[in-house]
Motif scaffolding. Structure first.
Motif, PDB file in Angstrom:
ATOM      1  N   ALA A 154      54.985  65.567  25.901  1.00  0.00           N
ATOM      2  CA  ALA A 154      54.651  65.601  24.469  1.00  0.00           C
ATOM      3  C   ALA A 154      55.105  64.316  23.778  1.00  0.00           C
ATOM      4  N   VAL A 155      56.279  63.826  24.168  1.00  0.00           N
ATOM      5  CA  VAL A 155      56.763  62.550  23.605  1.00  0.00           C
ATOM      6  C   VAL A 155      55.782  61.431  23.976  1.00  0.00           C
ATOM      7  N   ALA A 156      55.398  61.398  25.249  1.00  0.00           N
ATOM      8  CA  ALA A 156      54.484  60.351  25.713  1.00  0.00           C
ATOM      9  C   ALA A 156      53.153  60.419  24.968  1.00  0.00           C
ATOM     10  N   TYR A 157      52.690  61.632  24.695  1.00  0.00           N
ATOM     11  CA  TYR A 157      51.436  61.792  23.940  1.00  0.00           C
ATOM     12  C   TYR A 157      51.559  61.154  22.554  1.00  0.00           C
ATOM     13  N   ALA A 158      52.661  61.470  21.854  1.00  0.00           N
ATOM     14  CA  ALA A 158      52.836  60.929  20.502  1.00  0.00           C
ATOM     15  C   ALA A 158      52.926  59.400  20.534  1.00  0.00           C
ATOM     16  N   LEU A 159      53.665  58.865  21.513  1.00  0.00           N
ATOM     17  CA  LEU A 159      53.847  57.413  21.586  1.00  0.00           C
ATOM     18  C   LEU A 159      52.553  56.696  21.957  1.00  0.00           C
ATOM     19  N   SER A 160      51.677  57.369  22.673  1.00  0.00           N
ATOM     20  CA  SER A 160      50.486  56.690  23.189  1.00  0.00           C
ATOM     21  C   SER A 160      49.347  56.617  22.176  1.00  0.00           C
ATOM     22  N   GLN A 161      49.547  57.200  21.002  1.00  0.00           N
ATOM     23  CA  GLN A 161      48.465  57.157  20.003  1.00  0.00           C
ATOM     24  C   GLN A 161      48.315  55.754  19.420  1.00  0.00           C
ATOM     25  N   PRO A 162      47.093  55.385  19.053  1.00  0.00           N
ATOM     26  CA  PRO A 162      46.924  54.072  18.414  1.00  0.00           C
ATOM     27  C   PRO A 162      47.706  54.005  17.101  1.00  0.00           C
ATOM     28  N   SER A 163      47.967  52.777  16.636  1.00  0.00           N
ATOM     29  CA  SER A 163      48.923  52.584  15.544  1.00  0.00           C
ATOM     30  C   SER A 163      48.513  53.274  14.244  1.00  0.00           C
ATOM     31  N   HIS A 164      47.221  53.600  14.073  1.00  0.00           N
ATOM     32  CA  HIS A 164      46.821  54.244  12.824  1.00  0.00           C
ATOM     33  C   HIS A 164      46.951  55.770  12.897  1.00  0.00           C
ATOM     34  N   VAL A 165      47.429  56.288  14.026  1.00  0.00           N
ATOM     35  CA  VAL A 165      47.584  57.749  14.193  1.00  0.00           C
ATOM     36  C   VAL A 165      49.063  58.106  14.264  1.00  0.00           C
ATOM     37  N   GLU A 166      49.509  58.945  13.346  1.00  0.00           N
ATOM     38  CA  GLU A 166      50.895  59.437  13.371  1.00  0.00           C
ATOM     39  C   GLU A 166      50.867  60.931  13.701  1.00  0.00           C
ATOM     40  N   VAL A 167      51.402  61.286  14.850  1.00  0.00           N
ATOM     41  CA  VAL A 167      51.500  62.702  15.226  1.00  0.00           C
ATOM     42  C   VAL A 167      52.770  63.231  14.569  1.00  0.00           C
TER      43      VAL A 167
END
Ligand SMILES: NC(=O)c1ccc[n+]([C@@H]2O[C@H](COP(=O)([O-])OP(=O)(O)OC[C@H]3O[C@@H](n4cnc5c(N)ncnc54)[C@H](OP(=O)(O)O)[C@@H]3O)[C@@H](O)[C@H]2O)c1
Length: 281
Positions: A256-269
């Protein structure tokens, strides 16, 4: 215990001039250890801390075998001076920080009606106050971190496809106990409700400051770690907790951490809630 397949991140580190640096608190066991292992596999240099020195050194050694740089320091997060010394070491070593995972935490089964004050204080000190101190110090270091060039969707910047920004990512390991009050809640649940509130407070402060730093709160249900044994002070009780149905594994939270970190810079999970499928509460 089965380990899910590792899915490498696509947009981290590889095309950056230097490795990203991630700090993980409470990396000597459980969820923090799994997150540190995952981030090392994804190419991050790591700053890790906990109190148990021997464990921490063994973790650091195994992470280094993945080819990343690891700074490991014994820190009791109840002591602000030790936290500040850890951040000073990170600043001295790398001069930058890209990710903070506020993972360290604990529960004591000490009820409102009869609980011990020292146990309540420890939960508040580690789960809430240390998280706040680490977040404040991390943001200060992230704001000093050299600017990096990130890809932006064309619509954000017209014809250009890149922009230079100061960025960073804070991750709070919260709990489902911060979303509903469990039957045996004590003070632990209150500390995780505090983390939930603090995560949204931080998001609003960051937006008001026009910061590109992102905040993600991850709220697991039951995860098989050392947590239950410490909470109940009983090996048997921990076995019962983790054998009632297939519970989450620490690697599920690392994913889940990796998912949040892997989002492009305009996406904040902002929030990830995850329970074992059979957990009813
Ligand atoms: N397991 C679950 O079911 C569950 C569910 C939801 C949320 N969580 C949350 O997940 C996080 C990690 O817990 P876990 O399940 O992985 O439990 P764990 O295996 O007991 O790990 C807790 C970590 O926190 C560190 N820690 C505790 N007190 C500390 C202190 N005073 N100073 C520095 N480090 C300290 C411990 O290291 P040392 O003992 O070496 O200091 C250890 O590395 C916690 O925030 C917990 O609330 C757990």
């Amino acid at each position: 215990m089965t380990t899910p397949p590792h899915i490498p991140l696509q947009n981290l580190s590889a095309d950056r001039p230097q490795r990203s640096v991630a700090m993980v608190t409470g990396a000597s066991s459980g969820i923090g250890l799994a997150i540190a292992q995952r981030l090392a596999a994804d190419g991050y240099d790591l700053a890790i801390c906990a109190r148990r020195q021997q464990r921490l050194m063994e973790v650091a050694q195994s992470l280094r075998q993945q080819g990343v740089t690891v700074l490991a320091q014994t820190v009791d997060l109840r002591d602000e001076a030790q936290i500040l010394s850890f951040f000073a070491a990170v600043k001295n070593h790398w001069g930058r920080l890209n990710v903070l995972v506020n993972n360290a935490g604990l529960g004591h089964n000490e009820p409102m009606m009869t609980g011990k004050t020292d146990a309540w204080r420890e939960m508040l000190d580690v789960n809430v106050l240390a998280l706040c101190i680490c977040t404040r110090e991390a943001i200060s270091l992230m704001n000093e971190t050299e600017t990096e060039t990130v890809g932006l969707p064309t619509s954000e910047v017209g014809a250009a496809t890149e922009a230079t920004v100061k960025a960073g990512q804070i991750v709070h390991i919260s709990s489902m106990s911060g979303h509903r009050v469990p039957a045996i809640a004590g003070i632990y649940s209150a500390t995780k409700f505090a983390v939930r509130s603090l995560s949204e407070t931080l998001r609003r402060e960051l937006r008001a400051a026009n910061s590109n730093i992102r905040i993600t709160a991850i709220s697991p249900g039951i995860v098989e770690t050392e947590f239950a044994q410490k909470y109940h002070q009983s090996v048997e009780q921990a076995k019962t907790t983790y054998s009632q149905f297939p519970v989450l594994q620490a690697s599920d939270i690392a994913n889940a951490v990796a998912y949040a970190l892997s989002q492009p810079s305009h996406v904040e999970v902002n929030d990830i809630l995850l329970r074992p499928t059979q957990q009813s509460s």
